[in-house]
Design a protein around this motif. Structure first.
Motif: not given
Length: 487
Positions: A323-326, A383-389, A420-428
Protein backbone atom coordinates in the motif's frame (compact mmCIF):
# COMPACT_ATOMS: atom_id res chain seq x y z
CA UNK A 1 84.41 73.54 23.66
CA UNK A 2 85.50 76.72 25.40
CA UNK A 3 83.06 76.08 28.24
CA UNK A 4 84.28 72.51 28.52
CA UNK A 5 87.89 73.73 28.88
CA UNK A 6 86.77 76.10 31.61
CA UNK A 7 84.97 73.23 33.31
CA UNK A 8 88.16 71.15 33.24
CA UNK A 9 90.16 74.04 34.62
CA UNK A 10 87.83 74.26 37.62
CA UNK A 11 87.74 70.52 38.19
CA UNK A 12 87.82 70.69 41.98
CA UNK A 13 84.74 72.97 42.03
CA UNK A 14 82.46 70.57 40.11
CA UNK A 15 83.19 67.27 41.84
CA UNK A 16 79.95 65.72 43.07
CA UNK A 17 77.75 67.78 40.75
CA UNK A 18 75.18 66.23 38.45
CA UNK A 19 75.91 66.78 34.76
CA UNK A 20 74.52 65.73 31.39
CA UNK A 21 77.01 64.89 28.62
CA UNK A 22 75.84 64.78 25.01
CA UNK A 23 78.14 62.64 22.88
CA UNK A 24 76.25 63.04 19.63
CA UNK A 25 73.58 60.95 17.95
CA UNK A 26 75.75 57.84 17.81
CA UNK A 27 76.80 57.56 21.46
CA UNK A 28 73.79 59.33 22.94
CA UNK A 29 73.40 61.26 26.21
CA UNK A 30 74.94 60.27 29.55
CA UNK A 31 74.02 61.65 32.96
CA UNK A 32 75.63 61.14 36.32
CA UNK A 33 77.61 62.52 39.22
CA UNK A 34 81.09 63.89 38.49
CA UNK A 35 83.57 61.62 40.25
CA UNK A 36 86.87 62.85 38.77
CA UNK A 37 88.24 65.32 36.22
CA UNK A 38 91.72 64.85 34.71
CA UNK A 39 93.07 68.05 33.15
CA UNK A 40 96.15 66.44 31.70
CA UNK A 41 94.30 63.77 29.73
CA UNK A 42 91.25 65.99 29.16
CA UNK A 43 88.81 63.35 30.57
CA UNK A 44 85.84 63.39 32.92
CA UNK A 45 84.35 60.45 34.82
CA UNK A 46 80.73 59.99 35.99
CA UNK A 47 79.60 57.84 38.90
CA UNK A 48 76.28 55.89 38.76
CA UNK A 49 75.77 56.84 35.09
CA UNK A 50 72.55 56.75 33.09
CA UNK A 51 72.60 56.26 29.30
CA UNK A 52 69.58 57.71 27.45
CA UNK A 53 67.50 57.47 30.63
CA UNK A 54 68.47 53.86 31.46
CA UNK A 55 70.88 53.03 34.25
CA UNK A 56 74.22 51.71 32.98
CA UNK A 57 75.39 48.27 34.16
CA UNK A 58 78.83 49.66 35.08
CA UNK A 59 79.35 51.86 38.16
CA UNK A 60 81.48 54.48 36.35
CA UNK A 61 82.18 55.70 32.82
CA UNK A 62 84.95 58.01 31.52
CA UNK A 63 84.64 60.43 28.60
CA UNK A 64 87.31 62.16 26.51
CA UNK A 65 86.91 65.82 25.63
CA UNK A 66 87.00 64.91 21.94
CA UNK A 67 83.80 62.82 22.27
CA UNK A 68 81.85 65.41 24.24
CA UNK A 69 79.61 67.59 22.07
CA UNK A 70 77.83 69.42 24.90
CA UNK A 71 78.03 69.44 28.69
CA UNK A 72 75.21 70.70 30.93
CA UNK A 73 75.17 71.07 34.70
CA UNK A 74 71.98 69.78 36.29
CA UNK A 75 72.69 70.16 40.02
CA UNK A 76 75.59 71.70 41.95
CA UNK A 77 76.62 69.67 44.98
CA UNK A 78 79.83 71.53 45.86
CA UNK A 79 79.04 74.64 47.84
CA UNK A 80 82.39 76.25 47.06
CA UNK A 81 81.65 76.39 43.34
CA UNK A 82 81.75 79.84 41.82
CA UNK A 83 78.24 80.47 40.69
CA UNK A 84 79.28 83.42 38.59
CA UNK A 85 81.49 81.40 36.30
CA UNK A 86 80.78 80.86 32.66
CA UNK A 87 80.10 77.17 33.13
CA UNK A 88 77.51 77.75 35.81
CA UNK A 89 75.88 80.45 33.74
CA UNK A 90 75.57 78.01 30.90
CA UNK A 91 73.96 75.50 33.24
CA UNK A 92 71.42 78.01 34.50
CA UNK A 93 70.20 78.88 31.01
CA UNK A 94 70.29 75.38 29.51
CA UNK A 95 67.31 73.03 29.54
CA UNK A 96 67.43 70.16 32.02
CA UNK A 97 67.65 66.84 30.21
CA UNK A 98 65.59 64.16 31.96
CA UNK A 99 65.65 60.42 31.39
CA UNK A 100 64.13 59.11 28.17
CA UNK A 101 60.37 58.57 28.35
CA UNK A 102 59.79 60.96 31.30
CA UNK A 103 56.65 63.13 30.92
CA UNK A 104 58.79 66.22 31.46
CA UNK A 105 60.68 66.51 28.18
CA UNK A 106 62.36 69.79 29.12
CA UNK A 107 62.32 71.97 32.19
CA UNK A 108 63.75 75.48 32.24
CA UNK A 109 65.75 76.60 35.25
CA UNK A 110 66.91 80.11 36.13
CA UNK A 111 69.68 79.34 38.58
CA UNK A 112 71.55 76.38 40.03
CA UNK A 113 69.73 76.83 43.30
CA UNK A 114 66.35 76.84 41.56
CA UNK A 115 67.35 73.75 39.63
CA UNK A 116 68.11 71.93 42.83
CA UNK A 117 64.83 73.00 44.38
CA UNK A 118 62.36 72.55 41.55
CA UNK A 119 63.83 69.34 40.21
CA UNK A 120 65.63 67.64 43.05
CA UNK A 121 63.02 68.10 45.78
CA UNK A 122 60.44 66.21 43.79
CA UNK A 123 62.63 63.13 43.55
CA UNK A 124 63.82 60.64 46.06
CA UNK A 125 67.39 60.58 47.24
CA UNK A 126 68.26 56.91 47.29
CA UNK A 127 71.86 55.96 48.07
CA UNK A 128 73.65 54.63 45.06
CA UNK A 129 71.71 56.68 42.51
CA UNK A 130 72.17 60.37 41.62
CA UNK A 131 69.62 62.89 42.70
CA UNK A 132 67.58 64.24 39.83
CA UNK A 133 67.38 60.97 37.94
CA UNK A 134 64.50 59.41 39.89
CA UNK A 135 61.45 58.81 37.75
CA UNK A 136 58.39 60.62 39.03
CA UNK A 137 56.07 57.97 37.57
CA UNK A 138 56.56 54.21 37.77
CA UNK A 139 56.70 53.80 33.98
CA UNK A 140 60.15 52.20 33.88
CA UNK A 141 60.33 48.45 33.44
CA UNK A 142 61.51 46.30 36.32
CA UNK A 143 64.71 45.52 34.44
CA UNK A 144 65.80 49.21 34.53
CA UNK A 145 65.27 49.68 38.30
CA UNK A 146 68.09 49.90 40.72
CA UNK A 147 68.88 47.51 43.52
CA UNK A 148 67.03 49.66 46.06
CA UNK A 149 63.92 50.11 43.91
CA UNK A 150 61.07 47.87 44.94
CA UNK A 151 57.38 47.83 44.23
CA UNK A 152 55.52 49.41 47.16
CA UNK A 153 53.07 47.26 49.05
CA UNK A 154 49.73 48.44 50.36
CA UNK A 155 50.63 47.33 53.84
CA UNK A 156 53.78 49.47 54.00
CA UNK A 157 53.41 50.36 57.69
CA UNK A 158 55.06 47.14 58.73
CA UNK A 159 58.47 48.04 57.27
CA UNK A 160 58.27 51.75 58.01
CA UNK A 161 59.12 52.78 54.43
CA UNK A 162 55.69 53.67 53.14
CA UNK A 163 56.59 57.29 52.46
CA UNK A 164 59.74 56.48 50.54
CA UNK A 165 58.07 53.85 48.44
CA UNK A 166 55.12 56.09 47.58
CA UNK A 167 57.52 58.86 46.61
CA UNK A 168 59.36 56.44 44.38
CA UNK A 169 56.20 55.61 42.50
CA UNK A 170 54.42 58.94 42.46
CA UNK A 171 56.98 61.57 43.44
CA UNK A 172 54.76 63.18 46.08
CA UNK A 173 54.29 62.67 49.76
CA UNK A 174 51.64 60.44 51.24
CA UNK A 175 48.31 62.14 51.74
CA UNK A 176 47.07 61.77 55.29
CA UNK A 177 43.50 61.61 53.97
CA UNK A 178 44.17 58.17 52.53
CA UNK A 179 43.96 56.68 56.01
CA UNK A 180 40.24 57.41 56.18
CA UNK A 181 37.70 55.16 54.44
CA UNK A 182 35.91 56.52 51.40
CA UNK A 183 32.29 57.39 52.10
CA UNK A 184 30.53 55.75 49.17
CA UNK A 185 27.05 56.34 50.52
CA UNK A 186 27.66 59.98 51.22
CA UNK A 187 29.17 60.67 47.80
CA UNK A 188 26.42 58.74 46.05
CA UNK A 189 23.84 60.90 47.80
CA UNK A 190 25.39 63.96 46.14
CA UNK A 191 24.23 62.67 42.75
CA UNK A 192 20.55 63.34 42.16
CA UNK A 193 19.73 60.78 39.48
CA UNK A 194 16.07 61.80 39.16
CA UNK A 195 16.98 65.44 38.56
CA UNK A 196 19.61 64.54 35.94
CA UNK A 197 17.29 62.27 33.98
CA UNK A 198 14.51 64.84 34.22
CA UNK A 199 16.84 67.45 32.78
CA UNK A 200 17.79 65.11 29.94
CA UNK A 201 14.14 64.41 29.20
CA UNK A 202 13.29 68.12 29.11
CA UNK A 203 16.24 68.74 26.78
CA UNK A 204 15.09 66.02 24.40
CA UNK A 205 11.56 67.41 24.33
CA UNK A 206 12.86 70.91 23.54
CA UNK A 207 14.98 69.55 20.70
CA UNK A 208 12.01 67.68 19.26
CA UNK A 209 13.62 64.28 19.78
CA UNK A 210 10.30 62.74 20.72
CA UNK A 211 7.18 62.89 18.59
CA UNK A 212 3.97 64.62 19.62
CA UNK A 213 1.59 62.08 18.06
CA UNK A 214 -0.56 59.46 19.65
CA UNK A 215 1.00 56.95 22.08
CA UNK A 216 0.93 54.35 19.31
CA UNK A 217 2.83 56.69 16.97
CA UNK A 218 5.42 57.85 19.50
CA UNK A 219 8.76 56.17 18.86
CA UNK A 220 11.67 57.06 21.15
CA UNK A 221 14.83 58.19 19.39
CA UNK A 222 16.99 56.57 22.05
CA UNK A 223 16.63 53.26 23.80
CA UNK A 224 17.84 52.06 27.16
CA UNK A 225 19.95 48.94 27.53
CA UNK A 226 16.88 46.97 28.68
CA UNK A 227 14.61 48.05 25.79
CA UNK A 228 14.11 46.19 22.51
CA UNK A 229 14.93 48.06 19.32
CA UNK A 230 12.42 46.01 17.33
CA UNK A 231 8.78 46.31 18.17
CA UNK A 232 7.77 43.37 20.34
CA UNK A 233 4.62 41.46 19.51
CA UNK A 234 2.87 39.05 21.83
CA UNK A 235 3.57 35.40 21.10
CA UNK A 236 0.54 33.51 19.82
CA UNK A 237 0.99 29.86 20.70
CA UNK A 238 -2.09 28.70 18.78
CA UNK A 239 -1.12 29.48 15.21
CA UNK A 240 -2.86 26.47 13.67
CA UNK A 241 -6.63 26.12 13.83
CA UNK A 242 -8.69 23.39 12.17
CA UNK A 243 -12.43 23.40 11.40
CA UNK A 244 -12.98 20.10 13.19
CA UNK A 245 -10.52 19.67 16.07
CA UNK A 246 -9.38 16.12 16.61
CA UNK A 247 -9.44 14.15 19.79
CA UNK A 248 -5.89 15.19 20.77
CA UNK A 249 -3.67 18.22 20.79
CA UNK A 250 0.11 18.32 20.74
CA UNK A 251 2.68 21.04 21.30
CA UNK A 252 6.21 21.65 20.05
CA UNK A 253 9.33 22.26 22.12
CA UNK A 254 8.72 26.02 21.87
CA UNK A 255 5.12 25.67 23.09
CA UNK A 256 3.26 26.04 19.78
CA UNK A 257 -0.01 24.11 19.76
CA UNK A 258 -0.39 21.56 16.93
CA UNK A 259 -3.92 20.11 16.80
CA UNK A 260 -4.63 16.66 15.43
CA UNK A 261 -6.99 16.18 12.51
CA UNK A 262 -9.32 13.40 11.51
CA UNK A 263 -8.34 10.94 8.82
CA UNK A 264 -11.09 12.32 6.52
CA UNK A 265 -9.64 15.84 6.72
CA UNK A 266 -6.14 14.42 6.28
CA UNK A 267 -7.20 12.58 3.13
CA UNK A 268 -8.94 15.68 1.73
CA UNK A 269 -5.82 17.78 2.40
CA UNK A 270 -3.63 15.35 0.44
CA UNK A 271 -6.16 15.26 -2.38
CA UNK A 272 -6.22 19.05 -2.74
CA UNK A 273 -2.40 19.17 -2.63
CA UNK A 274 -2.24 16.54 -5.39
CA UNK A 275 -4.64 18.56 -7.49
CA UNK A 276 -2.36 21.60 -7.20
CA UNK A 277 0.69 19.65 -8.31
CA UNK A 278 2.02 17.87 -5.21
CA UNK A 279 1.78 14.40 -6.74
CA UNK A 280 2.03 11.11 -4.90
CA UNK A 281 5.57 10.52 -6.20
CA UNK A 282 6.72 13.86 -4.79
CA UNK A 283 5.07 13.09 -1.44
CA UNK A 284 6.74 9.68 -1.33
CA UNK A 285 10.14 11.20 -1.99
CA UNK A 286 9.70 13.89 0.68
CA UNK A 287 8.43 11.37 3.21
CA UNK A 288 11.31 9.04 2.48
CA UNK A 289 13.87 11.81 2.98
CA UNK A 290 12.38 12.96 6.30
CA UNK A 291 11.96 9.41 7.61
CA UNK A 292 15.54 8.48 6.64
CA UNK A 293 16.92 11.60 8.35
CA UNK A 294 15.09 10.68 11.54
CA UNK A 295 16.27 7.07 11.29
CA UNK A 296 19.91 8.14 10.77
CA UNK A 297 19.66 10.29 13.89
CA UNK A 298 18.21 7.41 15.90
CA UNK A 299 21.02 5.15 14.69
CA UNK A 300 23.74 7.43 16.05
CA UNK A 301 23.96 10.39 13.70
CA UNK A 302 27.42 11.85 13.04
CA UNK A 303 28.96 9.87 15.90
CA UNK A 304 28.41 6.65 13.98
CA UNK A 305 28.21 7.59 10.32
CA UNK A 306 31.81 8.56 9.58
CA UNK A 307 34.13 7.34 6.80
CA UNK A 308 36.30 5.62 9.41
CA UNK A 309 33.39 3.65 10.84
CA UNK A 310 32.38 1.49 7.87
CA UNK A 311 33.09 -1.71 9.82
CA UNK A 312 30.18 -0.84 12.15
CA UNK A 313 27.46 -0.31 9.59
CA UNK A 314 24.02 -0.45 11.29
CA UNK A 315 21.33 -2.89 10.19
CA UNK A 316 17.72 -1.80 9.65
CA UNK A 317 14.80 -4.16 9.08
CA UNK A 318 12.07 -2.58 6.93
CA UNK A 319 8.62 -4.21 7.19
CA UNK A 320 6.33 -3.05 4.36
CA UNK A 321 2.88 -3.89 3.02
CA UNK A 322 1.39 -3.53 -0.49
CA UNK A 323 0.00 0.00 0.00
CA UNK A 324 1.04 3.68 0.05
CA UNK A 325 2.51 3.37 3.56
CA UNK A 326 4.63 0.50 2.24
CA UNK A 327 5.83 2.67 -0.69
CA UNK A 328 6.83 5.36 1.80
CA UNK A 329 8.86 2.80 3.73
CA UNK A 330 10.62 1.57 0.58
CA UNK A 331 11.55 5.17 -0.29
CA UNK A 332 13.00 5.56 3.20
CA UNK A 333 14.95 2.31 2.81
CA UNK A 334 16.48 3.52 -0.48
CA UNK A 335 17.85 6.66 1.18
CA UNK A 336 19.19 4.66 4.13
CA UNK A 337 20.96 2.24 1.79
CA UNK A 338 22.54 5.21 0.00
CA UNK A 339 23.99 6.23 3.39
CA UNK A 340 25.80 2.93 3.94
CA UNK A 341 23.08 1.31 6.07
CA UNK A 342 22.45 -2.42 5.80
CA UNK A 343 18.74 -2.46 4.85
CA UNK A 344 16.70 -5.67 4.83
CA UNK A 345 13.33 -5.10 3.17
CA UNK A 346 10.48 -7.46 3.94
CA UNK A 347 7.71 -7.37 1.31
CA UNK A 348 5.47 -10.40 0.58
CA UNK A 349 4.98 -11.58 -2.98
CA UNK A 350 1.71 -10.28 -4.40
CA UNK A 351 0.17 -10.92 -7.77
CA UNK A 352 -0.67 -7.25 -8.22
CA UNK A 353 0.77 -4.24 -6.39
CA UNK A 354 0.31 -0.48 -6.66
CA UNK A 355 2.33 1.34 -9.31
CA UNK A 356 3.96 3.50 -6.61
CA UNK A 357 5.13 0.38 -4.76
CA UNK A 358 6.52 -1.16 -7.94
CA UNK A 359 8.45 1.98 -8.94
CA UNK A 360 9.90 2.46 -5.46
CA UNK A 361 10.89 -1.20 -5.32
CA UNK A 362 12.72 -0.91 -8.64
CA UNK A 363 14.77 2.00 -7.33
CA UNK A 364 15.50 0.22 -4.05
CA UNK A 365 16.91 -2.84 -5.83
CA UNK A 366 19.50 -0.55 -7.48
CA UNK A 367 21.01 0.34 -4.09
CA UNK A 368 22.28 -3.13 -3.19
CA UNK A 369 19.82 -3.50 -0.34
CA UNK A 370 18.46 -6.95 0.52
CA UNK A 371 14.81 -7.86 -0.20
CA UNK A 372 13.07 -10.86 1.39
CA UNK A 373 9.49 -12.14 1.13
CA UNK A 374 9.50 -14.63 4.02
CA UNK A 375 9.87 -14.04 7.75
CA UNK A 376 12.36 -16.92 7.92
CA UNK A 377 14.80 -14.82 5.87
CA UNK A 378 14.86 -12.03 8.45
CA UNK A 379 17.83 -12.12 10.88
CA UNK A 380 17.44 -14.00 14.15
CA UNK A 381 19.71 -11.62 16.05
CA UNK A 382 18.47 -8.17 17.08
CA UNK A 383 18.92 -5.46 14.48
CA UNK A 384 19.66 -1.79 15.18
CA UNK A 385 16.25 -0.45 14.15
CA UNK A 386 12.91 -1.74 12.82
CA UNK A 387 10.81 0.54 10.59
CA UNK A 388 7.19 -0.57 10.61
CA UNK A 389 5.17 0.18 7.47
CA UNK A 390 2.76 -2.79 7.71
CA UNK A 391 -0.32 -0.83 8.80
CA UNK A 392 -2.69 0.92 6.46
CA UNK A 393 -5.31 3.60 7.12
CA UNK A 394 -8.10 1.88 5.18
CA UNK A 395 -7.40 -1.78 4.36
CA UNK A 396 -7.72 -3.15 7.89
CA UNK A 397 -8.37 -6.64 6.56
CA UNK A 398 -4.62 -7.02 6.05
CA UNK A 399 -4.24 -7.57 9.78
CA UNK A 400 -5.88 -10.98 9.31
CA UNK A 401 -3.31 -12.08 6.75
CA UNK A 402 -0.74 -14.72 7.90
CA UNK A 403 2.24 -12.72 6.64
CA UNK A 404 1.08 -9.66 8.63
CA UNK A 405 0.76 -11.58 11.91
CA UNK A 406 4.12 -13.32 11.34
CA UNK A 407 5.89 -10.01 10.65
CA UNK A 408 4.30 -8.36 13.70
CA UNK A 409 5.34 -11.27 15.94
CA UNK A 410 8.91 -11.12 14.62
CA UNK A 411 9.10 -7.36 15.31
CA UNK A 412 7.80 -7.73 18.87
CA UNK A 413 10.27 -10.53 19.63
CA UNK A 414 13.37 -8.95 18.07
CA UNK A 415 13.96 -6.52 20.98
CA UNK A 416 15.00 -3.77 18.56
CA UNK A 417 13.40 -0.30 18.83
CA UNK A 418 10.56 0.30 16.37
CA UNK A 419 9.83 3.42 14.31
CA UNK A 420 6.28 3.45 12.87
CA UNK A 421 5.92 5.46 9.68
CA UNK A 422 2.57 7.21 9.14
CA UNK A 423 0.63 5.03 11.63
CA UNK A 424 -3.19 4.87 11.59
CA UNK A 425 -5.55 6.56 14.04
CA UNK A 426 -6.12 5.34 17.57
CA UNK A 427 -9.33 3.49 16.69
CA UNK A 428 -7.35 0.77 14.93
CA UNK A 429 -5.41 -1.83 16.83
CA UNK A 430 -1.63 -1.64 16.23
CA UNK A 431 -0.04 -5.06 16.35
CA UNK A 432 3.53 -3.72 16.64
CA UNK A 433 4.52 -1.78 19.74
CA UNK A 434 6.44 1.32 18.59
CA UNK A 435 8.91 3.54 20.40
CA UNK A 436 8.57 6.41 17.91
CA UNK A 437 5.96 7.38 15.33
CA UNK A 438 6.36 9.80 12.43
CA UNK A 439 3.23 11.63 11.21
CA UNK A 440 2.88 13.66 8.01
CA UNK A 441 2.03 17.41 7.80
CA UNK A 442 -0.47 17.31 10.71
CA UNK A 443 -0.79 14.46 13.24
CA UNK A 444 -3.65 12.06 13.56
CA UNK A 445 -5.00 11.23 17.05
CA UNK A 446 -2.66 8.31 17.71
CA UNK A 447 -2.98 5.64 20.37
CA UNK A 448 -0.69 5.28 23.36
CA UNK A 449 1.13 2.39 21.68
CA UNK A 450 2.46 4.80 19.03
CA UNK A 451 5.23 5.95 21.39
CA UNK A 452 6.71 9.39 21.08
CA UNK A 453 5.18 11.32 18.17
CA UNK A 454 7.23 13.23 15.59
CA UNK A 455 5.97 15.40 12.76
CA UNK A 456 7.54 15.88 9.31
CA UNK A 457 7.00 18.56 6.68
CA UNK A 458 6.15 17.10 3.26
CA UNK A 459 5.92 20.48 1.49
CA UNK A 460 2.20 21.31 1.42
CA UNK A 461 1.77 25.07 0.72
CA UNK A 462 -0.17 27.32 3.10
CA UNK A 463 -2.91 28.12 0.59
CA UNK A 464 -3.68 24.41 0.29
CA UNK A 465 -4.31 24.35 4.04
CA UNK A 466 -6.53 27.41 3.71
CA UNK A 467 -8.53 25.78 0.94
CA UNK A 468 -9.60 22.95 3.25
CA UNK A 469 -10.39 25.38 6.09
CA UNK A 470 -7.16 25.11 8.11
CA UNK A 471 -5.46 28.28 9.34
CA UNK A 472 -1.80 27.25 9.16
CA UNK A 473 1.54 28.74 10.20
CA UNK A 474 4.49 26.40 9.94
CA UNK A 475 5.68 25.11 13.34
CA UNK A 476 8.86 23.57 11.88
CA UNK A 477 11.16 26.60 11.96
CA UNK A 478 14.53 25.56 10.49
CA UNK A 479 13.84 21.81 10.66
CA UNK A 480 11.82 19.30 8.66
CA UNK A 481 11.22 16.87 11.52
CA UNK A 482 10.17 18.08 15.00
CA UNK A 483 9.05 16.25 18.16
CA UNK A 484 5.54 16.65 19.54
CA UNK A 485 4.38 16.42 23.13
CA UNK A 486 0.93 15.68 24.46
CA UNK A 487 -0.74 18.93 25.43
Amino acid sequence: MRDLIMFLDMAADWLGSLVSINCGPTLGVYQGEVSSVDQSSQTISLRQPFHNGVKCPVPEVTFSAIDIKELKILDIRNGSARTGSSASTKASSAPVVVPKGDPRSEEKVNSPQHCSKSYGERHLDVPGQPKGFRRRHNSWSSSSRGANQVTPKKNGVKNGQLKHRDDECFGDGVDDGLDTDFDFEGNLALFDKAAVFSEIDISERRNGARSRGTPQEQTPSRYRHDENILEAKPIVYRQITVPQPGAKEYCTDSGLVVPSISYELHKRLLSVAERHGLSLDRRLEMTGVCASQMALTLLGGPNRFTPKNLHQRPTVALLCGPHVQGAQGISCGRHLANHEVEVILFLPNFVKMLDSVTSELTLFNKTGGKQVSSIRDLPDTPVDLIINCLDCHENTFLMDQPWYRAAADWANQNRAPVLSLDPPVSGQVQAVEAKWSLSLCLPLPLAEGAGRVYLCDIGIPRQVFQEVGIKYHSPFGCKFVIPLHSA
